[in-house]
Motif scaffolding. Structure first.
Motif: not given
Length: 855
Positions: A750-751, A754-755, A759, A777
């Motif tokens: 996710h990190d 994420k952009d 999510f 997530y």
């Protein structure tokens, strides 16, 4: 070589060269080099067996044959050290011939000689075995044996063989040119026409294929209700139609007619500009409206209003009815388009909603003039004719140029309003007598392997007709006619020159053969002596000192010396075990791995055991094949590596062997999962319409450090990954069923992405066997492609989850209840039940972590 003579003629005759004589020159030169080299290698093998003293009895020959068979099945014959010596010798001279066959032959001869020695020791065979004295044996080594005991020197043999080969070759060529012209013409014509027609078939198939693909894409967008929203937004659909028209110049019109009789259309106008057409049926009239890129068409095509009886109704058209009746994509016969009175054919497909109800029919029109222009751009022979006709024997396409009049292809007659009307010509129309005659002779010959010939006005033609299916009920016939003179016209002019030039070349070649044979024979005598020593495995360490000045012989000497060195070592080893070990140690890939950060994906089909119990095995295998094929193409298309298939599951990873940064491979993995999710849903919906249970797929994605590389045994290895992070990705896939989700990813993944995607945070957990908590997530969609109502629901979920982490049970219950009120979200139900339980039974210590005690 002889069979390729006519093809060589096609290349060399335009240059004014007598092709047959050139072929004789080539064969003469080849007879001086390649056959001689071949003879040398053959002689090496013959010399090891033919120069055996005395005459063998039938019993001795049988005994030797058995020993040869036993030797041939004994396995490989080199130890690792011997193989290294031979490899070094070959590396010093990369051009050396391959003597592996000779080495095996030497082994057989060695064992044969041992049998001969044993037979000499036995009284019963002593009287039958003649042992030559050294002088006689040395003399015999300088000659080869022919049947009947005749001896001939290698020099004389080479001259004789080359002379015979040249005379036979020239005789065959002359005879072919004198008596085989018709056979050559037919053979080459058959191949040429067949290959050209195959190429034409492929190009025509490529002409039709985009329409078939495009019609399926349109149907998909109407059914899927994706970002285009075709059902609710006609302009979005028309934008897509216009894009298809701009991309595919062969498309004349792209349109969609619904079940209410309404129609939207994108059309290509005569000047190449595009027009939008809207047909709307009201309660009492039909309104037709145009929006032109070229405003000058406004006067010609104004907005009109007609009665329901006279207005255009797509539901009454053949393309609409056929698609609805057959419930699949179909092709129509050639017909006159209602829009512009021009003939053409259509590709149509019905569109259904999720409940299986008919929404309408999408259709793409292709004008036959455009197909004829397409044929006009295909290169064939100078005077050949291509033609396409349908099942009704109507000509639908012939090669046209842009400036050609339409009456070449169609019958043109004036209409009542002064405009031109068109009708289809028949394939037997005498306006084109060659095509008519070809069709007359084609009865029973469509799609046969060969071609047929016919004559017209004293000219010979070759023709072939192939049938090309467009769908199960419709096919077209593609024919090609090639005049005889297009293929073999110039060849006939060269026959008179062949005999004289061939004789001259033969005489010159024989003279050269005598000179070259003298250079070859002397060093071969020395090699013959050495080979006889090897036959007896009498191998010394000395080098053979021969410098013939002929490259082929010098190379042969070098190879022979390397063979001697290898055989010297070979005698010291038992070959079978050691050679087997040598093969095992020859590694193309080494066992080992390295630590690397990868993104891992696991997928699994929900309740697959239950589905498999209710599904016949063959059907289940076929469905899994379709399912895995779609997912595999998607994963590999996104640069992923499929590790293995585990039952109904897929294990894949990104970042190896193609290395990439972590953000890139995490992004590709997420994109692949979303695409697989969409394609899996489409496939399942199709199965549901067929009355089959659907596949509901769950995914787990995690990015972390693993060991990747070749792992396994000395017999079998796999390129795979190992480590705790692999297990974590698998656990994430499994806990989807707890939350009712489809794609769960870890915080690590996710990190990184994420952009780029949408999510929602699901929970904070520990998996079985681990104490380190992690946030998980749910992957929902690519960035900015999530429905706004879902965004509101998931935002409420995350606010409620924050209260859950803070131990604020009341507010958590409030938000999760609101989420459940607007959606059937199992994850919200899970958190809601936990909060209600914790409210009644508060935990002593609360860190927000839920521990899974099951895999």
């Amino acid at each position: 070589g002889l069979l390729t003579l006519p093809m060589i003629s096609l290349i060399l005759d335009p240059l004014g060269l007598p092709v047959e004589s050139i072929l004789v020159v080539f064969m003469a030169i080849d007879s001086l080099i390649d056959p001689m080299r071949t003879l040398l290698i053959v002689y090496v093998n013959i010399a090891t067996t033919a120069l055996v003293a005395g005459r063998e009895s039938e019993e001795e020959r049988n005994a030797k044959t058995k020993m040869r068979i036993a030797a041939a099945t004994a396995g490989e014959i080199f130890s690792p050290e011997e193989a290294a010596q031979i490899s070094d010798a070959n590396a010093q001279n990369p051009a050396l011939p391959d003597f592996s066959a000779d080495i095996q032959s030497v082994k057989v001869h060695y064992e044969t000689s041992q049998a001969s020695i044993a037979s000499m020791a036995a009284p019963a065979s002593a009287s039958k075995t003649l042992r030559l004295n050294p002088a006689t044996e040395k003399k015999e080594r300088l000659t080869t044996s022919l049947p009947g005991g005749i001896k001939i020197k290698i020099r004389d043999a080479l001259i004789l063989i080359n002379t015979v080969l040249l005379i036979l070759t020239a005789s065959v060529i002359i005879r072919i040119n004198s008596h085989g012209t018709q056979d050559s013409v037919y053979s080459v014509s058959t191949k040429l026409v067949t290959e050209i027609l195959k190429s034409v078939d492929t190009k025509i198939q490529a002409y039709y294929t985009p329409a078939d693909q495009a019609i399926h894409n349109i149907s998909f967008h109407y059914w899927n209700e994706d970002r285009f929203h075709f059902k609710s937004n006609n302009e979005a659909a028309l934008d897509y139609f216009m894009e298809l028209l701009q991309t595919h110049k062969e498309f004349a019109m792209v349109y969609f007619g619904d079940t209410q009789g309404n129609l939207i259309m994108g059309r290509r106008m005569p000047d190449g500009t595009l027009t939008r057409r809207y047909i709307t049926r009201t309660e009492d009239s039909v309104i037709t409206k145009y929006v032109h890129e070229n405003k000058s068409y406004n006067a010609t095509f104004p907005t009109t209003e007609e009665s329901l009886e006279t207005g255009y109704d797509p539901r009454t058209r053949g393309w609409y009815k056929k698609a609805v009746t057959q419930k699949k994509a179909v092709w129509t016969n050639v017909y006159i388009f209602a829009t512009d009175n021009m003939p053409g054919f259509s590709c149509a497909a019905p569109v259904y909603n999720d409940d299986g109800g008919l929404e309408g029919v999408a259709c793409i029109d292709i004008g036959i003039r455009d197909l004829s222009l397409y044929l006009g751009g295909i290169s064939t022979t100078e005077n050949s004719k291509l033609f396409i006709y349908d099942q009704d024997n109507q000509i639908i396409a012939k090669p046209l140029k842009a400036e050609d009049p339409l009456d070449i292809l169609l019958s043109v007659y004036p209409g009542a309003d002064g405009s031109n009307n068109y009708s289809m010509k028949k394939v037997d129309d005498q306006a084109d007598p060659v095509i008519a005659e070809a069709f007359k002779n084609s009865t029973g010959r469509v799609n046969t392997n060969g071609i047929y010939s016919f004559s017209l006005d004293g000219n010979n033609y070759f023709c072939k007709v192939d049938s090309m299916p467009l769908d199960q009920e419709l096919s077209i016939n593609v024919g090609m006619i090639v005049p005889d003179n297009d293929i073999m016209g110039i060849v006939y002019k060269n026959n008179r020159m062949v005999l004289i030039i061939s004789l001259i070349v033969i005489i010159i070649a024989i003279i050269i053969s005598i000179l070259v044979s003298s250079l070859i024979s002397k060093p071969l005598k020395i090699l013959s002596t050495e080979m006889n020593d090897i036959k007896e495995l009498d191998i010394d360490d000395g080098e053979v000192d021969i410098n013939s000045g002929i490259k082929e012989i010098d190379n042969m000497v070098d190879s022979f010396q390397g063979m001697k060195q290898g055989l010297a070592s070979f005698k010291k080893y038992v070959p079978s075990d050691l050679v087997t070990q040598l093969v095992k140690n020859s590694q193309s890939a080494e066992i080992g791995g390295k630590k690397q950060t990868l993104t891992l994906l696991f997928s699994d089909i929900e309740n697959f055991t239950g589905i498999s119990e209710k599904t016949p095995p063959e059907e289940l295998v076929n469905r899994l094949y379709d399912y895995f094929s779609i997912f595999a193409h998607t994963i590999t298309g996104n640069r992923g590596t499929i590790d293995k298939y585990i039952g109904d599951s897929i294990m894949a990873f990104w970042g190896a062997p193609i290395e990439m940064d972590a953000k890139t491979h995490a992004t590709l993995a997420c994109r692949a999962a979303l695409t697989c999710q969409m394609q899996g849903q489409n496939l399942s919906n199709q199965w549901v319409r067929e009355g089959k249970p659907k596949f509901h797929t769950r995914f787990g994605i995690h990015t972390g450090e693993v060991v990747v590389g070749n792992m396994g045994s000395d017999e079998r290895i796999n390129y795979t990954v190992l480590g705790d992070n692999v297990n974590l990705a698998s656990r994430l896939e499994g806990i989807n069923k707890y939350y009712g989700t489809e794609i769960i990813i870890s915080a690590n993944t996710h990190d990184l992405v994420k952009d780029d995607f949408e999510f929602r945070m699901l929970d904070k957990i520990t998996v079985k066997g681990k104490t380190q908590p992690l946030f998980i997530y749910e992957l929902l969609a690519e960035k900015d492609k999530l429905n706004q109502s879902l965004i509101k629901i998931y935002s409420a979920y995350e606010r409620g989850l924050k209260f859950y982490f803070d131990g604020d049970w009341d507010n958590c219950i409030k938000y999760m209840t609101a989420v459940r009120r607007h959606s059937n979200d199992k994850a919200a139900q899970v958190i809601l039940e936990r909060a209600e339980n914790f409210k009644l039974n508060p935990p002593a210590v609360w860190d927000g972590v839920y521990a899974f005690d099951k895999k």
